[in-house]
Design an enzyme around this catalytic site. Structure first.
Site, PDB file in Angstrom:
ATOM      1  N   CYS A   1       0.833  -1.204   0.000  1.00 28.76           N
ATOM      2  CA  CYS A   1       0.000   0.000   0.000  1.00 28.76           C
ATOM      3  C   CYS A   1       0.866   1.251   0.000  1.00 28.76           C
ATOM      4  O   CYS A   1       1.372   1.675   1.041  1.00 28.76           O
ATOM      5  CB  CYS A   1      -0.929  -0.008   1.210  1.00 28.76           C
ATOM      6  SG  CYS A   1      -1.985   1.440   1.286  1.00 28.76           S
TER       7      CYS A   1
ATOM      8  N   CYS B   1      -0.490   4.132   2.095  1.00 28.40           N
ATOM      9  CA  CYS B   1      -0.283   3.964   3.548  1.00 28.40           C
ATOM     10  C   CYS B   1       1.170   4.220   3.933  1.00 28.40           C
ATOM     11  O   CYS B   1       1.451   4.866   4.931  1.00 28.40           O
ATOM     12  CB  CYS B   1      -0.604   2.544   4.014  1.00 28.40           C
ATOM     13  SG  CYS B   1      -2.057   1.796   3.295  1.00 28.40           S
ATOM     14  N   ASP B   2       2.093   3.657   3.172  1.00 31.58           N
ATOM     15  CA  ASP B   2       3.481   3.576   3.639  1.00 31.58           C
ATOM     16  C   ASP B   2       4.480   4.406   2.841  1.00 31.58           C
ATOM     17  O   ASP B   2       5.644   4.507   3.241  1.00 31.58           O
ATOM     18  CB  ASP B   2       3.943   2.096   3.617  1.00 31.58           C
ATOM     19  CG  ASP B   2       3.119   1.239   4.571  1.00 31.58           C
ATOM     20  OD1 ASP B   2       2.676   1.778   5.599  1.00 31.58           O
ATOM     21  OD2 ASP B   2       2.903   0.053   4.284  1.00 31.58           O
TER      22      ASP B   2
END
Ligand code: NDP
Length: 323
Positions: free
Chosen positions: A141, A144-145
């Site tokens: 992701c 997300c990261d």
């Protein structure tokens, strides 16, 4: 003696942001929801570290903490959260019909409404080096990261719309993005291809696959292999993003609920209604496009409101609109 069959007003399957938000709304509407957590209590967010894009957390929050807080919020209003796996379902076709649910292959439940929030799982390459470094620089992701790799060099695997979108997202943050596409062309839409081609710091490697992710505890590099020539090459990277698609967790609903060709549950119009009256779907299990915690939470809220309205109509014996 076998356990008596339990009757539940609103059964929620899955405990990610969609399931818990549905529970918060359903509990406040006095639908006495019961949540079955599934195999991964808290859902996909428990596998990420910092969540910086969920509104209301100005300093960010780590995924597992956020899920515990969502659970506590749902419980505050009387939601019962149970650890267990729904293993079989038998949905009714009737308005006001009772849905039969089996938990852990043994416990029988009858539910007046069911909210499915079983999510989706990111696909991985499933090679030993990739699996070993998951959480140590291998992520599925970018949204997300990606932030953790600010100014660094990363690589991404995949040639679909997700890979193209995530590569462009990473290109804004990172110094360089190497994109590995296993064919000699991308599957992504022309517009998305144009976007990745127009960014100077994305290097696209066609006919290229991961040979090995390098590093002991954290990702330090990548050995790539050209699947036409067999030629191998190593590059230094700190993050590897896998964007080769998601699989919705819908196997137990096959044959009962309408799904698209990739197994995502089809919902009606702007609602969370499925083709079975009283069965609703929210979160990633019905959304292959946005897949964010906040959008999942939004549809969880919608599912609880849809369930509440459905039950009110059933009780008033009016015709239930399933369209
Ligand atoms: P897709 O299935 O469309 O693409 C997956 C990509 O990963 C393909 O390029 C595929 O290669 C590659 N791949 C699969 N397995 C491997 C493997 N083992 N090793 C290397 N590469 C692999 O998935 P997406 O998540 O990209 O998209 C899913 C759906 O969501 C699509 O319908 C897409 O259009 C949609 N979507 C739309 C967006 C938008 O409109 N903004 C954004 C994101 C998704 P190959 O082509 O060789 O099979």
């Amino acid at each position: 003696m076998s356990e008596p069959v339990e009757r539940i007003k609103t059964l929620i399957i899955g405990s990610g942001p969609a399931g818990y938000t549905a529970a918060i709304y359903a509990a406040r509407a006095d639908l006495k929801p019961v949540v079955y957590t599934g195999m991964e209590p808290g859902g996909q967010l428990t596998t990420t570290t910092e969540v910086d894009n969920f509104p209301g957390y100005p300093e960010g929050v780590d995924g597992p903490t956020m899920m515990v807080q969502l659970q506590q919020q749902a419980e505050r209003f009387g939601t019962e959260v149970r650890v267990g796996m729904v293993t079989a379902v038998e949905f009714s076709d009737e308005n006001g019909g009772i849905h039969k649910i089996t938990v852990d292959d043994s416990k029988q439940i009858e539910a007046e409404t069911v909210i499915i929030s079983t999510g989706a799982s990111a696909k991985y390459l499933n090679t030993p080096s990739e699996q070993r470094l998951r959480g140590g620089g291998v992520s599925a992701c970018a949204v997300c990261d990606g932030f953790f790799y600010k100014g660094q060099e990363v690589a991404i695997v995949g040639g679909g719309d997700t890979a193209a979108e995530e590569a462009s997202y990473l290109a804004n943050i990172c110094k360089k993005v190497t994109m590995l596409v296993r064919k000699d062309h991308m599957r992504a839409s022309k517009a998305m291809q144009h976007r990745v081609n127009s960014l100077d710091n994305i290097e696209i490697r066609y006919n290229t696959e991961v040979d090995e992710v390098l590093g002991d505890q954290v990702v330090e590099g990548l050995r790539m292999v050209n699947n036409q020539t067999g030629e191998k090459e190593e590059i230094a990277i700190t993050g590897l993003f896998i964007a080769i698609g998601h699989k919705p967790n819908t196997d137990i609903f096959k044959g009962q609920l309408e799904m698209d060709e990739t197994g995502y549950i089809i919902t009606r119009g702007k609602s969370t209604k499925t083709n079975k009256p009283g069965v609703f779907a929210s979160g990633d299990v019905q959304d292959k496009e946005y897949r964010q915690a906040v959008t999942a939470a939004g549809t969880g809220c919608m599912a609880a409101l849809d369930a509440e309205r459905y039950l009110a109509l059933v009780e008033s014996k009016e015709t239930v609109d399933t369209e």
